[in-house]
Design a protein around this motif. Structure first.
Motif, PDB file in Angstrom:
ATOM      1  N   SER A 194       0.806  -1.224   0.000  1.00 43.22           N
ATOM      2  CA  SER A 194       0.000   0.000   0.000  1.00 43.22           C
ATOM      3  C   SER A 194       0.838   1.272   0.000  1.00 43.22           C
ATOM      4  O   SER A 194       0.348   2.323   0.431  1.00 43.22           O
ATOM      5  CB  SER A 194      -0.913   0.003   1.234  1.00 43.22           C
ATOM      6  OG  SER A 194      -1.635  -1.201   1.354  1.00 43.22           O
ATOM      7  N   ALA A 195       2.053   1.210  -0.466  1.00 41.99           N
ATOM      8  CA  ALA A 195       2.955   2.369  -0.389  1.00 41.99           C
ATOM      9  C   ALA A 195       2.356   3.605  -1.056  1.00 41.99           C
ATOM     10  O   ALA A 195       2.397   4.713  -0.493  1.00 41.99           O
ATOM     11  CB  ALA A 195       4.299   2.023  -1.017  1.00 41.99           C
ATOM     12  N   ASP A 196       1.774   3.452  -2.241  1.00 42.42           N
ATOM     13  CA  ASP A 196       1.203   4.603  -2.952  1.00 42.42           C
ATOM     14  C   ASP A 196       0.002   5.172  -2.209  1.00 42.42           C
ATOM     15  O   ASP A 196      -0.159   6.401  -2.110  1.00 42.42           O
ATOM     16  CB  ASP A 196       0.802   4.207  -4.372  1.00 42.42           C
ATOM     17  CG  ASP A 196       2.003   3.911  -5.261  1.00 42.42           C
ATOM     18  OD1 ASP A 196       3.119   4.334  -4.903  1.00 42.42           O
ATOM     19  OD2 ASP A 196       1.818   3.250  -6.297  1.00 42.42           O
ATOM     20  N   ASP A 197      -0.840   4.291  -1.684  1.00 45.11           N
ATOM     21  CA  ASP A 197      -2.032   4.746  -0.953  1.00 45.11           C
ATOM     22  C   ASP A 197      -1.645   5.525   0.297  1.00 45.11           C
ATOM     23  O   ASP A 197      -2.286   6.531   0.643  1.00 45.11           O
ATOM     24  CB  ASP A 197      -2.902   3.554  -0.563  1.00 45.11           C
ATOM     25  CG  ASP A 197      -3.552   2.893  -1.761  1.00 45.11           C
ATOM     26  OD1 ASP A 197      -3.707   3.562  -2.805  1.00 45.11           O
ATOM     27  OD2 ASP A 197      -3.909   1.701  -1.662  1.00 45.11           O
ATOM     28  N   LEU A 198      -0.611   5.077   0.983  1.00 38.69           N
ATOM     29  CA  LEU A 198      -0.161   5.786   2.184  1.00 38.69           C
ATOM     30  C   LEU A 198       0.259   7.213   1.848  1.00 38.69           C
ATOM     31  O   LEU A 198      -0.088   8.162   2.560  1.00 38.69           O
ATOM     32  CB  LEU A 198       0.995   5.033   2.834  1.00 38.69           C
ATOM     33  CG  LEU A 198       0.640   3.758   3.594  1.00 38.69           C
ATOM     34  CD1 LEU A 198       1.916   3.046   4.026  1.00 38.69           C
ATOM     35  CD2 LEU A 198      -0.225   4.062   4.801  1.00 38.69           C
ATOM     36  N   LEU A 199       0.980   7.377   0.767  1.00 44.57           N
ATOM     37  CA  LEU A 199       1.436   8.707   0.373  1.00 44.57           C
ATOM     38  C   LEU A 199       0.267   9.605  -0.008  1.00 44.57           C
ATOM     39  O   LEU A 199       0.242  10.792   0.332  1.00 44.57           O
ATOM     40  CB  LEU A 199       2.429   8.601  -0.783  1.00 44.57           C
ATOM     41  CG  LEU A 199       3.788   7.984  -0.431  1.00 44.57           C
ATOM     42  CD1 LEU A 199       4.639   7.823  -1.679  1.00 44.57           C
ATOM     43  CD2 LEU A 199       4.507   8.833   0.611  1.00 44.57           C
ATOM     44  N   LYS A 200      -0.722   9.048  -0.685  1.00 48.76           N
ATOM     45  CA  LYS A 200      -1.890   9.838  -1.101  1.00 48.76           C
ATOM     46  C   LYS A 200      -2.696  10.323   0.106  1.00 48.76           C
ATOM     47  O   LYS A 200      -3.373  11.350   0.038  1.00 48.76           O
ATOM     48  CB  LYS A 200      -2.785   8.996  -2.004  1.00 48.76           C
ATOM     49  CG  LYS A 200      -2.201   8.725  -3.381  1.00 48.76           C
ATOM     50  CD  LYS A 200      -3.098   7.793  -4.183  1.00 48.76           C
ATOM     51  CE  LYS A 200      -2.471   7.440  -5.522  1.00 48.76           C
ATOM     52  NZ  LYS A 200      -3.304   6.459  -6.284  1.00 48.76           N
ATOM     53  N   LEU A 201      -2.640   9.585   1.197  1.00 42.71           N
ATOM     54  CA  LEU A 201      -3.416   9.933   2.384  1.00 42.71           C
ATOM     55  C   LEU A 201      -2.573  10.611   3.460  1.00 42.71           C
ATOM     56  O   LEU A 201      -2.998  10.732   4.607  1.00 42.71           O
ATOM     57  CB  LEU A 201      -4.044   8.665   2.972  1.00 42.71           C
ATOM     58  CG  LEU A 201      -5.100   7.974   2.107  1.00 42.71           C
ATOM     59  CD1 LEU A 201      -5.448   6.604   2.689  1.00 42.71           C
ATOM     60  CD2 LEU A 201      -6.356   8.832   1.995  1.00 42.71           C
ATOM     61  N   ALA A 202      -1.405  11.078   3.089  1.00 38.34           N
ATOM     62  CA  ALA A 202      -0.451  11.607   4.068  1.00 38.34           C
ATOM     63  C   ALA A 202      -0.995  12.809   4.838  1.00 38.34           C
ATOM     64  O   ALA A 202      -0.565  13.073   5.969  1.00 38.34           O
ATOM     65  CB  ALA A 202       0.853  11.983   3.372  1.00 38.34           C
ATOM     66  N   ASP A 203      -1.957  13.530   4.271  1.00 41.47           N
ATOM     67  CA  ASP A 203      -2.476  14.722   4.948  1.00 41.47           C
ATOM     68  C   ASP A 203      -3.676  14.428   5.838  1.00 41.47           C
ATOM     69  O   ASP A 203      -4.200  15.332   6.491  1.00 41.47           O
ATOM     70  CB  ASP A 203      -2.870  15.779   3.909  1.00 41.47           C
ATOM     71  CG  ASP A 203      -3.988  15.307   2.982  1.00 41.47           C
ATOM     72  OD1 ASP A 203      -4.145  14.077   2.810  1.00 41.47           O
ATOM     73  OD2 ASP A 203      -4.709  16.168   2.426  1.00 41.47           O
ATOM     74  N   ARG A 204      -4.115  13.182   5.898  1.00 37.08           N
ATOM     75  CA  ARG A 204      -5.275  12.841   6.718  1.00 37.08           C
ATOM     76  C   ARG A 204      -4.860  12.652   8.171  1.00 37.08           C
ATOM     77  O   ARG A 204      -3.806  12.091   8.468  1.00 37.08           O
ATOM     78  CB  ARG A 204      -5.969  11.582   6.185  1.00 37.08           C
ATOM     79  CG  ARG A 204      -6.390  11.676   4.725  1.00 37.08           C
ATOM     80  CD  ARG A 204      -7.262  12.902   4.440  1.00 37.08           C
ATOM     81  NE  ARG A 204      -8.571  12.799   5.036  1.00 37.08           N
ATOM     82  CZ  ARG A 204      -9.661  12.359   4.380  1.00 37.08           C
ATOM     83  NH1 ARG A 204      -9.559  11.971   3.121  1.00 37.08           N
ATOM     84  NH2 ARG A 204     -10.813  12.307   5.001  1.00 37.08           N
ATOM     85  N   ARG A 205      -5.708  13.083   9.092  1.00 38.68           N
ATOM     86  CA  ARG A 205      -5.286  13.166  10.488  1.00 38.68           C
ATOM     87  C   ARG A 205      -5.180  11.825  11.196  1.00 38.68           C
ATOM     88  O   ARG A 205      -4.530  11.729  12.236  1.00 38.68           O
ATOM     89  CB  ARG A 205      -6.219  14.090  11.270  1.00 38.68           C
ATOM     90  CG  ARG A 205      -7.677  13.664  11.318  1.00 38.68           C
ATOM     91  CD  ARG A 205      -8.465  14.711  12.066  1.00 38.68           C
ATOM     92  NE  ARG A 205      -9.868  14.320  12.207  1.00 38.68           N
ATOM     93  CZ  ARG A 205     -10.577  14.532  13.309  1.00 38.68           C
ATOM     94  NH1 ARG A 205     -10.008  15.098  14.360  1.00 38.68           N
ATOM     95  NH2 ARG A 205     -11.840  14.190  13.357  1.00 38.68           N
ATOM     96  N   PHE A 206      -5.813  10.783  10.652  1.00 40.28           N
ATOM     97  CA  PHE A 206      -5.720   9.468  11.285  1.00 40.28           C
ATOM     98  C   PHE A 206      -4.997   8.462  10.378  1.00 40.28           C
ATOM     99  O   PHE A 206      -5.370   7.292  10.318  1.00 40.28           O
ATOM    100  CB  PHE A 206      -7.110   8.941  11.649  1.00 40.28           C
ATOM    101  CG  PHE A 206      -7.822   9.799  12.657  1.00 40.28           C
ATOM    102  CD1 PHE A 206      -7.312   9.975  13.929  1.00 40.28           C
ATOM    103  CD2 PHE A 206      -9.008  10.440  12.321  1.00 40.28           C
ATOM    104  CE1 PHE A 206      -7.975  10.759  14.862  1.00 40.28           C
ATOM    105  CE2 PHE A 206      -9.678  11.228  13.246  1.00 40.28           C
ATOM    106  CZ  PHE A 206      -9.148  11.395  14.515  1.00 40.28           C
TER     107      PHE A 206
END
Length: 238
Positions: A194-206
């Motif tokens: 899930s490396a790409d998904d993690l980066l896309k969600l980097a600004d989410r608070r949880f």
């Protein structure tokens, strides 16, 4: 006793559930659907059904994911519930459990990836299988969605990002949106997948990134999960 696991992807392994089976001297069987294993045709040799997570959703079609048959899994879950077998659904498995009982899956208010606390509700504190959890417990998360609620369902735990973390649908039938089965090995598999998904969600608070995910401790929640499963099995034997 025999615990049957429905596993959707190699990187969504049973983790601590499997460790509990081994530590208690139980037997495990598997439907690894990502390898196109068939689902069980009979429940005769199944004492506990555990349906694991995955990137799919209950609405994912066979065209979108050829190895995943949501309708067939819902039918298996409904059959197990009707036969009074204990059933535990984890993440996607919890969403499928709700769907099997007539409750549509919904989107979580916030995506959650990482280690964050859940808080037990009054119903959760009154459930003897969760009594050892305490008022709050740090657990693993990796989701965007959450299970639906039937008329009889009781929410036993919630988090700041998701109001449906643990749900009891009926006696012996539980949905865990959270991932108390995470181990360091399981989390490493998820990070790689899930490396790409993690980066896309980097600004989410949880949402934690890889470094924080690797630094989390998982032993305490694993032991709490073991206690829940011990109590679930004991209840089933009575």
């Amino acid at each position: 006793m025999n615990v049957h696991f429905v596993v959707h992807e190699a990187f969504e392994s049973p983790g601590a559930y499997e460790n509990w089976v081994e530590s208690r001297g139980h037997q495990a069987s598997y439907s690894r659907v990502y390898l196109y294993d068939e689902l069980p045709q009979t429940l005769d040799d199944i004492d506990l059904l555990v349906v694991m997570g995955g990137p799919q959703g209950p609405s994912t079609t066979r065209e979108e994911c050829p190895h995943f048959d949501a309708a067939a899994e819902c039918a298996l879950i409904a059959k197990a519930v009707a036969a009074n077998k204990p059933v535990v659904g984890v993440c996607l498995g919890a969403q499928l459990l709700g769907e099997a009982l007539g409750a549509k899956c919904g989107h979580s208010p916030e995506p959650e990836i990482g280690s964050y606390p859940i808080t037990l509700t009054a119903a959760g504190k009154a459930d003897a299988k969760l009594a050892h959890f305490g008022d709050t417990l740090e657990v693993g998360h990796w989701h965007n969605d959450m299970p639906g609620l039937t008329a009889d369902a009781q929410v036993l735990a919630a988090s700041e990002g998701c109001p449906r973390q643990i749900i009891r649908y009926s006696q012996g039938v539980y949905g865990f949106q959270c991932h108390m089965e995470f181990t360091r090995e399981v989390v490493e598999l998820l990070i790689k997948a899930s490396a790409d998904d993690l980066l896309k969600l980097a600004d989410r608070r949880f949402v934690q990134q890889a470094e924080a995910l690797r630094a989390n401790g998982y032993d305490e929640m694993n032991q709490k999960l073991f206690g829940f499963l011990d109590a679930l099995v004991l209840e089933h034997k009575r």
